[in-house]
Design an enzyme around this catalytic site. Structure first.
Site, short mmCIF file in Angstrom:
data_model
loop_
_atom_site.label_atom_id
_atom_site.label_comp_id
_atom_site.label_asym_id
_atom_site.label_seq_id
_atom_site.Cartn_x
_atom_site.Cartn_y
_atom_site.Cartn_z
N SER A 202 -46.81 62.92 -32.93
CA SER A 202 -45.62 63.63 -32.46
C SER A 202 -45.47 63.45 -30.95
O SER A 202 -46.42 63.06 -30.27
CB SER A 202 -45.76 65.12 -32.80
OG SER A 202 -46.85 65.69 -32.09
N ARG B 117 -48.98 67.99 -45.59
CA ARG B 117 -48.27 69.17 -45.07
C ARG B 117 -47.48 68.75 -43.85
O ARG B 117 -47.73 67.71 -43.26
CB ARG B 117 -49.28 70.25 -44.67
CG ARG B 117 -49.88 71.03 -45.84
CD ARG B 117 -50.71 72.21 -45.35
NE ARG B 117 -49.95 73.01 -44.38
CZ ARG B 117 -50.36 73.28 -43.13
NH1 ARG B 117 -51.51 72.81 -42.68
NH2 ARG B 117 -49.63 74.00 -42.32
N ARG C 96 -49.41 72.07 -25.57
CA ARG C 96 -49.67 70.67 -25.97
C ARG C 96 -49.36 69.69 -24.85
O ARG C 96 -49.50 68.48 -25.02
CB ARG C 96 -48.85 70.30 -27.21
CG ARG C 96 -49.21 71.09 -28.45
CD ARG C 96 -48.46 70.59 -29.67
NE ARG C 96 -48.38 71.63 -30.66
CZ ARG C 96 -49.33 71.89 -31.58
NH1 ARG C 96 -50.42 71.14 -31.64
NH2 ARG C 96 -49.17 72.87 -32.45
N HIS D 206 -56.19 69.10 -26.10
CA HIS D 206 -55.75 70.15 -25.18
C HIS D 206 -56.86 71.12 -24.80
O HIS D 206 -56.64 72.03 -24.02
CB HIS D 206 -54.58 70.93 -25.82
CG HIS D 206 -53.64 70.06 -26.58
ND1 HIS D 206 -52.89 69.08 -25.96
CD2 HIS D 206 -53.33 69.96 -27.91
CE1 HIS D 206 -52.17 68.43 -26.88
NE2 HIS D 206 -52.42 68.96 -28.06
N PRO E 181 -59.42 66.71 -35.63
CA PRO E 181 -59.30 67.79 -36.61
C PRO E 181 -57.93 67.88 -37.28
O PRO E 181 -56.90 67.73 -36.62
CB PRO E 181 -59.57 69.05 -35.78
CG PRO E 181 -59.28 68.65 -34.38
CD PRO E 181 -59.65 67.21 -34.28
N ALA F 299 -55.98 68.56 -31.86
CA ALA F 299 -55.92 69.71 -30.94
C ALA F 299 -57.01 69.68 -29.87
O ALA F 299 -56.87 70.33 -28.83
CB ALA F 299 -56.02 71.00 -31.75
N HIS G 70 -50.75 60.03 -30.12
CA HIS G 70 -50.25 61.23 -30.79
C HIS G 70 -49.07 60.85 -31.66
O HIS G 70 -48.17 60.13 -31.19
CB HIS G 70 -49.83 62.30 -29.77
CG HIS G 70 -50.97 62.74 -28.92
ND1 HIS G 70 -51.98 63.52 -29.43
CD2 HIS G 70 -51.31 62.43 -27.65
CE1 HIS G 70 -52.88 63.71 -28.49
NE2 HIS G 70 -52.51 63.05 -27.40
N ASP H 277 -65.67 64.10 -21.48
CA ASP H 277 -66.91 63.62 -20.87
C ASP H 277 -67.57 62.53 -21.72
O ASP H 277 -68.12 61.56 -21.19
CB ASP H 277 -67.90 64.78 -20.69
CG ASP H 277 -67.46 65.76 -19.59
OD1 ASP H 277 -66.49 65.45 -18.87
OD2 ASP H 277 -68.09 66.82 -19.46
#
Ligand code: CA2
Length: 145
Positions: free
Chosen positions: A103, A19, A112, A81, A11, A78, A101, A88
């Protein structure tokens, strides 16, 4: 075994480059996917790239990967987390998975720091910017030789 590697983005990653450039850089998702395709060509395997903001869609793609692809590179965004369902699905797929990731999640907010995906991942790459995707594909190139 097939020589397909699936590169999956979760997502909001469609917003890459548009951004928050200080956190995620200036490259767009299209740039990242092009770089992954080139890396696949250089290594001699097919790279399939998908992004979705819908968890059920992501789970369907992971189920369809079972027995079809040699590896998954996933930035679950996201859902990393929060999602036992994604954990699963990846476990059930039995496809070797690398978690990426952009970052360094470990120097960000505490929420996070935990990943449901790391429990099933072969390895985790975090904090290398979008170069992390290339590092993951290089690793699969080595594993698949
Ligand atoms: O560092 C990463 O790659 C993350 O997976 C990115 C997720 C975040 O929730 C994870 O904790 C770490 C967020 C993806 C959102 O991407 C955006 C990109 C540009 C602008 C806005 C959001």
């Amino acid at each position: 075994m097939s020589s397909i590697i699936l590169v999956l983005n979760g997502p909001n990653l469609n917003m890459l480059g548009l951004r928050e450039p200080t956190v995620y850089g200036h490259e767009t998702l299209a740039d990242v996917e092009q770089m992954c395709q080139r890396s696949g060509q250089a290594h001699g395997f097919t790279v399939e790239c998908q992004q979705t903001n819908h968890e059920g869609q992501m789970i369907d793609w992971i189920h369809q990967a079972r027995g079809r692809v040699a590896g998954i590179v996933i930035n679950p965004g996201a859902w990393t987390h929060t999602s036992v369902a994604l954990h699963d699905a990846l476990a059930a797929s039995e496809v070797p998975t690398l978690e990426v990731h952009i970052s360094n999640v470990h120097k960000r907010e505490a929420f996070r720091h935990h990943s449901y995906i790391s429990l099933i991942a072969v390895g985790v790459i975090a904090g290398f910017g979008t170069h992390g995707y290339k590092l993951a594909l290089d690793h699969f190139a080595k594993l698949l030789k």
